[in-house]
Design a protein around this motif. Structure first.
Motif, mmCIF file in Angstrom:
data_model
loop_
_atom_site.group_PDB
_atom_site.id
_atom_site.type_symbol
_atom_site.label_atom_id
_atom_site.label_comp_id
_atom_site.label_asym_id
_atom_site.label_seq_id
_atom_site.Cartn_x
_atom_site.Cartn_y
_atom_site.Cartn_z
ATOM 1 N N ALA A 111 -39.040 119.567 -10.051
ATOM 2 C CA ALA A 111 -38.076 119.013 -11.011
ATOM 3 C C ALA A 111 -37.521 117.675 -10.524
ATOM 4 O O ALA A 111 -37.216 116.788 -11.331
ATOM 5 C CB ALA A 111 -36.941 120.007 -11.234
ATOM 6 N N ALA A 112 -37.386 117.517 -9.209
ATOM 7 C CA ALA A 112 -36.920 116.238 -8.671
ATOM 8 C C ALA A 112 -37.991 115.161 -8.815
ATOM 9 O O ALA A 112 -37.686 113.992 -9.064
ATOM 10 C CB ALA A 112 -36.523 116.401 -7.204
ATOM 11 N N LEU A 113 -39.266 115.557 -8.663
ATOM 12 C CA LEU A 113 -40.362 114.599 -8.831
ATOM 13 C C LEU A 113 -40.497 114.150 -10.280
ATOM 14 O O LEU A 113 -40.806 112.987 -10.547
ATOM 15 C CB LEU A 113 -41.684 115.223 -8.377
ATOM 16 N N GLU A 114 -40.284 115.094 -11.204
ATOM 17 C CA GLU A 114 -40.456 114.799 -12.625
ATOM 18 C C GLU A 114 -39.196 115.238 -13.378
ATOM 19 O O GLU A 114 -39.152 116.318 -13.974
ATOM 20 C CB GLU A 114 -41.707 115.499 -13.155
ATOM 21 N N PRO A 115 -38.144 114.412 -13.336
ATOM 22 C CA PRO A 115 -36.818 114.817 -13.833
ATOM 23 C C PRO A 115 -36.775 115.240 -15.294
ATOM 24 O O PRO A 115 -35.890 116.006 -15.680
ATOM 25 C CB PRO A 115 -35.964 113.558 -13.606
ATOM 26 N N ARG A 116 -37.673 114.743 -16.113
ATOM 27 C CA ARG A 116 -37.613 115.096 -17.535
ATOM 28 C C ARG A 116 -38.539 116.261 -17.887
ATOM 29 O O ARG A 116 -38.784 116.545 -19.049
ATOM 30 C CB ARG A 116 -37.932 113.871 -18.393
ATOM 31 N N THR A 117 -39.051 116.932 -16.856
ATOM 32 C CA THR A 117 -39.967 118.048 -17.067
ATOM 33 C C THR A 117 -39.211 119.360 -17.021
ATOM 34 O O THR A 117 -38.313 119.549 -16.209
ATOM 35 C CB THR A 117 -41.075 118.053 -15.984
ATOM 36 N N GLY A 119 -39.614 123.882 -18.371
ATOM 37 C CA GLY A 119 -40.460 124.938 -18.903
ATOM 38 C C GLY A 119 -41.811 125.014 -18.222
ATOM 39 O O GLY A 119 -41.943 124.876 -17.008
ATOM 40 N N ARG A 120 -42.854 125.210 -19.019
ATOM 41 C CA ARG A 120 -44.205 125.415 -18.483
ATOM 42 C C ARG A 120 -44.739 124.180 -17.744
ATOM 43 O O ARG A 120 -45.509 124.311 -16.791
ATOM 44 C CB ARG A 120 -45.161 125.790 -19.614
ATOM 45 N N ASP A 121 -44.341 122.970 -18.177
ATOM 46 C CA ASP A 121 -44.834 121.759 -17.517
ATOM 47 C C ASP A 121 -44.377 121.691 -16.064
ATOM 48 O O ASP A 121 -45.061 121.096 -15.217
ATOM 49 C CB ASP A 121 -44.366 120.510 -18.260
ATOM 50 N N LEU A 122 -43.230 122.275 -15.774
ATOM 51 C CA LEU A 122 -42.709 122.241 -14.414
ATOM 52 C C LEU A 122 -43.642 122.957 -13.447
ATOM 53 O O LEU A 122 -43.812 122.530 -12.304
ATOM 54 C CB LEU A 122 -41.320 122.885 -14.374
ATOM 55 N N ALA A 267 -33.923 126.556 -17.919
ATOM 56 C CA ALA A 267 -32.646 125.838 -18.018
ATOM 57 C C ALA A 267 -32.807 124.326 -17.962
ATOM 58 O O ALA A 267 -31.851 123.588 -18.248
ATOM 59 C CB ALA A 267 -31.713 126.290 -16.891
ATOM 60 N N LEU A 268 -33.992 123.839 -17.602
ATOM 61 C CA LEU A 268 -34.195 122.399 -17.452
ATOM 62 C C LEU A 268 -34.451 121.720 -18.792
ATOM 63 O O LEU A 268 -34.956 122.350 -19.719
ATOM 64 C CB LEU A 268 -35.375 122.146 -16.511
ATOM 65 N N PRO A 269 -34.159 120.419 -18.887
ATOM 66 C CA PRO A 269 -33.504 119.609 -17.853
ATOM 67 C C PRO A 269 -32.003 119.881 -17.797
ATOM 68 O O PRO A 269 -31.387 120.194 -18.811
ATOM 69 C CB PRO A 269 -33.779 118.170 -18.310
ATOM 70 N N VAL A 270 -31.453 119.796 -16.593
ATOM 71 C CA VAL A 270 -30.021 120.030 -16.417
ATOM 72 C C VAL A 270 -29.279 118.703 -16.467
ATOM 73 O O VAL A 270 -29.808 117.659 -16.099
ATOM 74 C CB VAL A 270 -29.721 120.745 -15.074
#
Length: 279
Positions: A111-117, A119-122, A267-270
């Motif tokens: 999530a830190a690498l891809e902040p706008r990711t 759900g499943r993409d994470l 819960a993302l993005p937070v």
């Protein structure tokens, strides 16, 4: 040094873990019902307390990923080192959550690498990190890796390298249950049972062997097939399954960590809170 965004991700991950702990009834797993029991009440309190000890380590993992900027072997090694330090801190705070730390650590870094990711993409981003070996890991085999080798189970490492398929299954179950109007606690229990019905849980393999694992998977499938845990037949099947696992002292802990990962991804993005204004 972690930023406010890193700390926000870490808090969200711990909130997902404590949200998983708050669910009941969880078959064979610690839940709030234990608080009234003399034998297990202290254990459940300890788990809730020690969950908070993960936060600094998870924030450090997010900071490492943000600083590195890519899913490199160096990042994987740094995450492993932070994880081992965090395990020590959690042990001092009461212990537990080793499986959840593995899942949440990789997902927080992703999530830190891809902040706008979210759900499943994470999970795809986490897969790219997990593809690398931890070059600084101790050479002695862990119990989980030994069980994986013995029985040919994917284990925690295989789950991550496959892009957390059980996290994705849990997310799908959550989405379907919510669409059907199932109340949130039951949707989460349904997601847990969906994971439990197919996961090759190395903890279960260690304590109960292949027969025990198949028994637990079949029991979880029986609850799913009886209907949502929000229905009468589903709740009855869940109660019988829970009683059976407690009587056998079998605990499918791997499923709970993966559910925590799904709740975090969900819960993302937070939102990163703004600093409080100066007085």
């Amino acid at each position: 040094m972690s930023s406010r965004a890193d700390e926000t991700l870490a808090r969200a991950a711990v909130a997902a873990l404590t949200g998983q702990l708050a669910l009941a009834p969880k078959p064979g797993l610690p839940d709030p019902r234990d608080l009234g029991a003399r034998v297990t009440g202290e254990d459940h309190c300890s788990l809730r307390w020690s969950a908070k000890a993960l936060e600094p380590g998870l924030a450090a993992m997010a900071a490492a990923a943000r600083r590195t900027g890519a899913a490199t072997p160096e990042l994987r090694a740094e995450l492993g080192a932070i994880g081992r330090c965090t395990e020590h801190s959690v042990a001092l705070a009461g212990g537990g959550h080793r499986g959840a730390l593995w899942v949440l650590g990789l997902l927080v870094a992703a999530a830190a690498l891809e902040p706008r990711t979210g759900g499943r993409d994470l999970t795809a981003a986490a897969k790219r990190i997990a593809a690398h070996s931890d070059r600084r890991a101790p050479r002695r085999p862990s119990r989980g890796s030994s069980v994986s080798a013995k029985y040919g189970a994917a284990g925690a490492r295989g789950e991550a390298r496959a892009g957390f398929p059980h996290v994705r299954r849990a997310l799908d179950t959550l989405a379907a249950a919510r669409t059907a109007g199932v109340p949130e606690p039951y949707a989460r229990l349904d997601a847990l049972l969906t994971v439990m019905s197919t996961l090759q849980d190395t903890e279960l393999l260690y304590t109960a062997g292949p027969h025990g694992l198949r028994h637990v998977q079949a029991g979880a499938r029986g609850v799913v097939e009886a209907g949502s845990t929000s229905t009468g037949p589903g709740r009855a099947a869940l109660a019988a399954f829970d009683e059976d696992l407690h009587a056998r002292a079998w605990s499918p802990r791997g499923s709970s960590g993966l559910l925590a990962g799904a709740l975090f991804a969900d819960a993302l993005p937070v939102r990163v809170s703004s600093p409080a204004p100066a007085a």
